[in-house]
Enzyme design. Structure first.
Site: not given
Ligand code: GUN
Length: 294
Positions: A54, A98, A121
């Protein structure tokens, strides 16, 4: 018939190029550089990889990234303090915590503490609530579900009036993608572990979104001829012939599905790259909402 391949890698690259141009235009017009904060708690290898990807994607399109890395032992109260600082930081337009978080931390509490204005998110209960309601616009739509819809739309696949079947009801994918399909006037069925005669239900899908995390669970004869199949699963399965000892497969048996589906995403290279592209898009959207940016 061989399915049209929905190339998420190529579509995501196009979107990233669009975003890069828009980031540059925003910087020139308003002097605003979009900023994304990534919050990583603990040392999970998969989470470290996702956060690294990311941050790199941000750099490539000119979005500033702010990495916050915290010990797995951090208390919930201290994590809330970190998030509050990011909520207050004017250089940060998006905050991503995350997931999963360590077991002693209440995920709901943490996601609810992120400013709704920086919730790139789309997991804040207010944004999910708006997504669930008719006629309300969420500030942000969760990235993977938004990526699934983009893949369908950019591949010219009609959603309105068609039967969409979503396999899985997670907060991250199944539930929000179901809402998005409904808003686009699909007739919707959501399947889960208690669904009776799952193959028969899946066989009635014009559009199938598979997000259950079960390697190759959906077999070729579950798929209606000509259906569009979006495979969200990313599962590692042992493979002695592969260099790393494993390979990645989706929730759909790719080779079998290819024979009957009308259009199909590969794994990897389907939904995966779209998730990050949508995160960049949400961060740019957020920066654009800063007063004086228009
Ligand atoms: N863990 C698995 N998928 C995601 C996501 O789309 N965003 C975040 N923050 N954590 C995740």
């Amino acid at each position: 018939m061989t399915a049209q391949l929905i190339d998420g890698t190529a579509i995501a690259a196009t979107i990233r190029a669009e975003i890069q141009a828009e980031v540059e235009a925003l910087r020139e017009a308003a002097g605003i550089v979009p900023g994304l904060a990534t919050v990583l708690v603990g040392q999970r290898k998969d989470s470290q990889t996702y956060v690294r990807m990311k941050k790199r994607a941000c750099e490539e399109v000119g979005i500033a990234s702010f990495g916050v890395e915290l010990s797995a032992e951090i208390s919930e109260a201290d994590l809330l303090v970190e998030i509050e600082a990011l909520n207050e930081n004017p250089d940060v337009h998006g905050i991503l915590v995350q997931l999963p978080l360590p077991a002693h931390i209440d995920e709901e509490q943490i996601l609810g503490s992120i400013s709704v204005h920086k919730d790139v998110d789309g997991f804040h209960p207010v944004n999910i609530g708006r997504l669930a309601m008719k006629g309300r616009a969420p500030g942000f739509v969760p990235c993977t579900p938004r990526g699934c819809i983009e893949l369908l739309e950019r591949s010219g696949i009609e959603i309105a009036g068609r039967h969409a079947v979503v396999l899985g009801r997670s907060n991250i994918v199944g539930l929000p993608v179901a809402m998005l399909l409904l808003h686009r006037n699909a007739t919707l069925t959501v399947c889960h572990s208690r669904t009776a005669d799952l193959p028969a239900v899946v066989r009635s899908a014009d559009i199938l979104v598979a997000a259950v995390g079960q390697p190759e669970m959906v077999r070729g004869d579950w798929i209606k001829p000509g259906a569009a199949v979006i495979d969200v699963g990313i599962n590692a399965v042992d493979d002695a012939s592969a260099e790393r000892g494993y390979r990645l497969v989706g929730d759909v048996h790719f080779e079998e599905a290819q024979a009957g589906a009308g259009a199909l995403t590969p794994v990897p290279g389907g939904v995966g790259p779209m998730t990050i592209a949508m995160l960049l898009r949400n961060t740019l959207d957020s920066a654009r909402r800063v007063p004086g940016s228009a």
